[in-house]
Design a protein around this motif. Structure first.
Motif, PDB file in Angstrom:
ATOM      1  N   ARG A 217       0.713  -1.186  -0.380  1.00 36.34           N
ATOM      2  CA  ARG A 217       0.029   0.297  -0.009  1.00 36.34           C
ATOM      3  C   ARG A 217       0.983   1.232   0.189  1.00 36.34           C
ATOM      4  NH1 ARG A 217      -3.338  -3.931  -1.054  1.00 36.34           N
ATOM      5  NH2 ARG A 217      -4.924  -4.366   0.311  1.00 36.34           N
ATOM      6  N   GLY A 227      -6.721   5.248   8.475  1.00 36.11           N
ATOM      7  CA  GLY A 227      -8.580   4.799   7.760  1.00 36.11           C
ATOM      8  C   GLY A 227      -7.978   3.261   7.045  1.00 36.11           C
ATOM      9  N   LEU A 228      -6.141   3.373   6.425  1.00 33.70           N
ATOM     10  CA  LEU A 228      -5.538   1.811   6.258  1.00 33.70           C
ATOM     11  C   LEU A 228      -6.230   1.148   6.581  1.00 33.70           C
ATOM     12  CD1 LEU A 228      -4.800   0.169   3.855  1.00 33.70           C
ATOM     13  CD2 LEU A 228      -1.977   0.746   4.734  1.00 33.70           C
ATOM     14  N   THR A 230      -8.236   0.183   9.717  1.00 32.27           N
ATOM     15  CA  THR A 230      -9.597  -0.275   9.449  1.00 32.27           C
ATOM     16  C   THR A 230      -9.895  -0.920   8.278  1.00 32.27           C
ATOM     17  OG1 THR A 230     -10.126   2.129  11.433  1.00 32.27           O
ATOM     18  CG2 THR A 230     -12.249   0.866  10.065  1.00 32.27           C
ATOM     19  N   ARG A 231      -9.603  -0.190   7.116  1.00 30.70           N
ATOM     20  CA  ARG A 231     -10.166  -1.281   5.905  1.00 30.70           C
ATOM     21  C   ARG A 231      -9.842  -2.665   6.133  1.00 30.70           C
ATOM     22  NH1 ARG A 231      -8.899   3.613   4.288  1.00 30.70           N
ATOM     23  NH2 ARG A 231      -6.387   3.029   3.260  1.00 30.70           N
ATOM     24  N   LEU A 232      -8.212  -2.732   6.277  1.00 28.81           N
ATOM     25  CA  LEU A 232      -7.991  -4.351   6.705  1.00 28.81           C
ATOM     26  C   LEU A 232      -8.064  -4.763   7.232  1.00 28.81           C
ATOM     27  CD1 LEU A 232      -4.031  -3.284   5.775  1.00 28.81           C
ATOM     28  CD2 LEU A 232      -5.554  -4.417   4.102  1.00 28.81           C
ATOM     29  N   ALA A 234     -11.329  -4.821   8.719  1.00 30.24           N
ATOM     30  CA  ALA A 234     -13.403  -4.764   8.452  1.00 30.24           C
ATOM     31  C   ALA A 234     -13.440  -5.936   7.617  1.00 30.24           C
ATOM     32  CB  ALA A 234     -13.677  -3.713   7.429  1.00 30.24           C
TER      33      ALA A 234
END
Length: 234
Positions: A217, A227-228, A230-232, A234
């Motif tokens: 990334r 934010g990254l 959090t996305r990973l 999810a």
């Protein structure tokens, strides 16, 4: 996929400024030797010396200072004035005592990773005493669960670090400004590599990004890290 549990942070030019001071000192070096060689030639000769010496001197200010002195002797064919050598030594000493300047969002990024439940580790390379000084002055030391200062960053080094801390490489992420040292070797071990570019990158740290790799990334700056994560998750 192994659960992500460890976030490693690089230090120099990821959490605080570093290369900027090397460039300023190099400008000073080129000014001191302007009567003996053009700036472009001095730059090439100094980089060649650094490349030649890094295996013996390691990374950091001391090796850089020795490479400047060696280059000064070479380009003047041994006639460099002692006053110039003294100024180069003084420049290196100044670098070793320069106040730390945190990069934007550094503290917030480390804090956010810790608050999200990750183990956070500082993984940096270079001179032990200088890196310890910078960490102490940064005010970030207490945020890390562990600190590792190594002579170089390679896939085997990362693998040993992760094993020593009981973490599978697949559960580790490294965040840093150097593709060569912070991203590619960690991806090679099976971990995540997150590139946070810095405006200045030393030539010996440049590499091509592993574009398209599932565990690579790139972030504009550290403010995007929470934010990254959090996305990973999810």
């Amino acid at each position: 996929m192994e659960k992500l549990t460890l976030i490693g942070f690089d230090a120099d030019d990821t959490l605080w400024q570093n290369e900027t001071f090397f460039r300023l000192t190099q400008d000073r070096f080129e000014t001191l030797l302007a009567d003996h060689a053009a700036a472009d030639h001095l730059h090439e000769r100094l980089l060649a010396a650094e490349r030649r010496n890094v295996g013996q001197y390691g990374f950091g200010v001391k090796g850089f200072t020795l490479s400047m002195i060696e280059t000064a002797i070479e380009v003047t064919e041994g006639r460099v004035p002692a006053t110039v050598i003294a100024e180069l030594i003084a420049a290196g000493r100044e670098m070793l005592s320069h106040p730390i300047e945190l990069l934007p969002h550094a503290r917030e990024a480390v804090t956010a990773a810790a608050d999200a439940g990750f183990r956070v580790m500082l993984i940096t390379k270079g001179d032990l005493m200088d890196q310890e000084r910078k960490l102490a002055q940064s005010g970030l030391g207490d945020l890390f669960d562990a600190v590792e200062i190594v002579s170089d960053k390679t896939a085997p080094v990362y693998a040993r670090l992760f094993a020593r801390h009981g973490v599978a490489p697949e559960s580790a992420m490294m965040v840093g400004n150097s593709l060569k040292s912070d991203v590619l070797p960690v991806i090679e071990t099976g971990g995540w590599g997150v590139h946070v570019p810095h405006g200045l990158t030393w030539a010996l740290e440049r590499a091509d990004p592993p574009t398209g790799h599932a565990r690579f990334r790139e972030l504009t700056d550290l403010s995007a890290l929470p934010g990254l994560l959090t996305r990973l998750l999810a």
